[in-house]
Design an enzyme around this catalytic site. Structure first.
Site, PDB file in Angstrom:
ATOM      1  N   GLU A  26       0.828  -1.220   0.000  1.00 36.06           N
ATOM      2  CA  GLU A  26       0.000   0.000   0.000  1.00 36.06           C
ATOM      3  C   GLU A  26       0.856   1.260   0.000  1.00 36.06           C
ATOM      4  OE1 GLU A  26      -2.244  -0.329   3.599  1.00 36.06           O
ATOM      5  OE2 GLU A  26      -3.391  -2.068   2.920  1.00 36.06           O
ATOM      6  N   ARG A  68       2.641  20.198   5.731  1.00 33.15           N
ATOM      7  CA  ARG A  68       3.619  19.295   6.347  1.00 33.15           C
ATOM      8  C   ARG A  68       4.663  20.005   7.226  1.00 33.15           C
ATOM      9  NH1 ARG A  68       6.650  16.134   4.405  1.00 33.15           N
ATOM     10  NH2 ARG A  68       6.134  14.359   5.687  1.00 33.15           N
ATOM     11  N   CYS A  71      -2.528  34.007   9.005  1.00 32.74           N
ATOM     12  CA  CYS A  71      -2.398  34.707  10.283  1.00 32.74           C
ATOM     13  C   CYS A  71      -2.029  33.791  11.436  1.00 32.74           C
ATOM     14  CB  CYS A  71      -3.699  35.418  10.595  1.00 32.74           C
ATOM     15  SG  CYS A  71      -4.320  36.272   9.158  1.00 32.74           S
TER      16      CYS A  71
END
Ligand code: LLP
Length: 402
Positions: free
Chosen positions: A259, A298, A327
């Site tokens: 996978e 990330r 912000c």
């Protein structure tokens, strides 16, 4: 690649994926496992763009899905139901129903309670549900804690003992058919030894089940293969990875299921952004760009490193933070990175962003999701249009009128 031309045509920010690189990686992984029956089930969560899925489906890839919509995406591009599997710790009744209705290859169960629910659904449908059990082998993947999944304390899978209970029940149940076993101990593994260790633990379970006349067909080893984000970081050796798995399967007649997500698409994608401003706050230098954490989360979420290149900036190099315009201070792509001085409009490449980039993007700060391009056989094409303000508000606007 002529980024200036691309910017002119599509504006920034955007993602671009090299489909040929994805293909190469797909075949390299397949080759490593050629000694055994093996099937790649690409993990859509890494990047679920339909054009990417179509390309992979045409290579005969299968698909590992974690939601009803991921299954629907795979079906949409013509994937065969027997090439689709369904994983995830919290599948709803509606999702299990959908999976069963569509006759997918098998469902990776993650609890006894889920098994009972699936049995009920299968009985109502008058169908046998093919199942596999996700085992938590209690092996340390030695990766970021947020993406480590194979320890007892993690929410994923069941213990070996609990798995046995599920198999024993399912093997006697009229509407359940145990066909496989599954594990996935974490993501971004640069050392694959923990996967081999997990494989050996899970293979022992398969042998015990065999002695109880419960014969499985699929040995699903999950994903997790890491990629090099930093220059000179060595990637796992595919041959060693495969050998580590195959060693545990001697004497067992099982098909291997893989996978991979990140391994296939991570290196093939780049987020292209433009410099908005440079500024100096006291002794700290900032480059502010037009992409932000909503486009690629990330670095903010895992403190992940992404290589940054400024192909057209040749000024003096000094340390700086590369940040987006959102912000909050967590909105950054790099900290203390040595980069050349820039001017407004300079193009910046944020590399190795093909996996968990766009798929984790959001509309935070009401920003539109960016467009996506593909490079294939030397040609570049649009594979997702840039979202518009109208797209973004459509579902709210309907309610506003009501
Ligand atoms: N199979 C299962 C059951 C999974 O949970 C995952 C990933 C995969 C396969 C694919 O793993 P890969 O080959 O891509 O390592 N958002 C994080 C990664 C989360 C991974 C979640 N599960 C990141 O950006 O690093």
């Amino acid at each position: 690649m002529d980024y200036k031309k691309l910017k002119q045509q599509y504006q920034t920010p955007f993602y671009i994926y090299d489909f040929d690189e994805v293909k190469q990686r797909f075949f390299a992984l397949k080759e490593a496992f050629k000694a055994r029956k093996a099937q790649i089930f690409y993990a859509l969560k890494a990047n679920s763009n339909l054009s990417l899925l179509k390309m992979l489906s045409e290579l005969d890839s299968g698909f590992d899905c974690v939601s009803k919509n991921e299954i629907a995406r795979a079906l949409k591009v013509g994937a065969k139901p027997y090439k689709i599997i369904f994983s995830g710790v919290g599948k709803s009744e509606d999702e299990l129903n959908f999976a069963l209705e569509n006759n997918i290859l098998y469902i990776n169960l993650e609890s006894y309670a889920e098994m009972l629910l699936l049995e009920k659904i299968a009985k109502n449908m008058g169908k046998k549900a093919r199942i596999s059990v996700r085992v938590n082998p209690n092996v340390d993947a030695k990766t970021h804690p947020y993406i480590s999944t194979g320890l007892k304390k993690d929410k994923f899978g069941v213990s070996i003992e609990e798995a046995k209970k599920i198999y024993l029940y399912a093997s006697k149940a009229e509407f359940l058919e145990p066909v496989g076993v599954h594990f996935h101990i974490g993501s971004q593994l640069l050392n694959t030894a923990p996967i081999a260790e997990a494989a050996s633990i899970v293979a022992n379970l398969v042998k015990e089940l065999k002695a109880l006349k419960i014969e499985l067909k699929f040995f699903d080893i999950g994903g997790g293969l890491g990629i090099s984000y930093e220059k000179n970081e060595p990637e796992p050796n595919l041959y060693d990875y495969a050998q580590g798995i195959l060693a545990s399967l001697k004497g067992l007649d099982l098909s291997i299921g893989l996978e991979p997500g990140r391994f296939l698409v991570g290196k093939a994608g780049v987020l292209i952004t433009s410099v908005l401003y440079e500024k100096q706050n006291e002794d700290k230098r900032f480059i502010i760009v037009d992409a932000a954490m909503n486009d690629l989360i990330r670095p903010s979420l895992y403190n992940a490193y992404h290589e940054i290149i400024l192909p057209y900036s040749s000024g003096e190099i000094s340390p700086c933070d590369v940040v987006g315009g959102i912000c909050e201070s967590g909105d950054f792509f790099a900290k203390d990175r040595a980069l050349p001085s820039t001017k407004q409009g300079d193009i910046m490449l944020i590399k190795n962003a093909g996996a968990y980039g766009f798929s984790m993007s959001s509309n935070y700060n009401s920003r539109n999701k960016v467009c996506e391009l593909a490079l294939e056989n030397g040609k570049i094409r649009l594979i997702r249009k840039r979202e518009s303000f109208e797209d973004q508000i459509a579902l709210e606007l309907e309610c506003l009128k009501g």
